[in-house]
Enzyme design. Structure first.
Site, mmCIF file in Angstrom:
data_model
loop_
_atom_site.group_PDB
_atom_site.id
_atom_site.type_symbol
_atom_site.label_atom_id
_atom_site.label_comp_id
_atom_site.label_asym_id
_atom_site.label_seq_id
_atom_site.Cartn_x
_atom_site.Cartn_y
_atom_site.Cartn_z
ATOM 1 N N HIS A 1 -13.770 43.625 73.547
ATOM 2 C CA HIS A 1 -13.780 44.853 72.746
ATOM 3 C C HIS A 1 -12.513 45.670 73.008
ATOM 4 C CE1 HIS A 1 -18.407 44.543 73.016
ATOM 5 N NE2 HIS A 1 -18.063 44.207 71.781
ATOM 6 N N ARG B 1 -14.350 35.848 66.844
ATOM 7 C CA ARG B 1 -14.185 34.867 67.921
ATOM 8 C C ARG B 1 -14.176 33.433 67.408
ATOM 9 N NH1 ARG B 1 -18.517 37.342 71.941
ATOM 10 N NH2 ARG B 1 -19.587 37.202 69.985
ATOM 11 N N SER C 1 -20.942 40.573 75.083
ATOM 12 C CA SER C 1 -21.870 41.502 75.732
ATOM 13 C C SER C 1 -23.099 40.754 76.246
ATOM 14 C CB SER C 1 -22.292 42.596 74.748
ATOM 15 O OG SER C 1 -21.192 43.407 74.423
ATOM 16 N N LYS D 1 -32.782 46.080 67.769
ATOM 17 C CA LYS D 1 -32.258 45.606 69.049
ATOM 18 C C LYS D 1 -32.851 46.398 70.208
ATOM 19 C CE LYS D 1 -27.623 43.808 68.166
ATOM 20 N NZ LYS D 1 -26.200 43.964 68.493
#
Length: 166
Positions: free
Chosen positions: A18, A91, A129, A42
């Site tokens: 990040h 990514r 994360s 979440k």
């Protein structure tokens, strides 16, 4: 006209990946908002206040970066801060497919929105994360050696806050 961008996410927790995107995006835009958005579906490891503290510590030296929390639609927040650019980190191929679909929807909701995709630096391709949360769950931050390993995933200045809050 000032170029304003938003980098939105849950940042649970904020990682070196990040931070790399933030640093690179801050060089491209006059103002960059790093915004913690809540996702009702979440379950978070860290509360919103702690996540905000982590990000503020990590971006402290970047003068054109602001940190905020929000709920609702990203495009509504973008309108509020007069941002026309949404920064997204990529990514791999799965990220591209997912992010293209979101970019299209954002464009429908806010035609002025341009999504800017920044590819992850090679050294951060495996940083996520989720990986950091798993490492913290198994207690990696409880020893000096563990903290040294954790520093490969998160900014060093946030490790004390991360390891005391988990």
């Amino acid at each position: 006209m000032k170029k304003v961008a938003v980098f939105a996410g849950s940042f649970d927790p904020f990682t070196l990946g990040h931070l790399d995107i933030v640093k690179r995006a801050s060089a491209l835009f006059d103002e960059l908002w790093v915004v913690i958005f809540e996702n009702a579906s979440k379950k978070y490891m860290l509360d919103e206040g702690t996540r905000m503290q982590l990000i503020q510590k990590a971006v402290k030296g970047l003068k054109n970066v602001k940190v905020d929390c929000a709920a609702g639609l990203t495009v509504d927040y973008m309108k509020m801060v007069k941002a026309k650019y949404l920064v997204r980190g990529i990514r791999g191929a799965a990220d591209v497919d997912y992010e293209q679909s979101i970019a299209w929807n954002n464009k429908v909701l806010y035609p002025e929105c341009e999504t800017v995709f920044l590819s992850s630096s090679p050294e951060h391709l495996s940083v996520s994360s989720t990986v950091v949360r798993e490492l913290l769950k198994v207690g990696i931050g409880k020893t000096k050696q563990g903290c040294a390993k954790l520093a490969k995933f998160v900014p060093a200045e946030v490790i004390p806050l991360l390891t005391t809050n988990h």
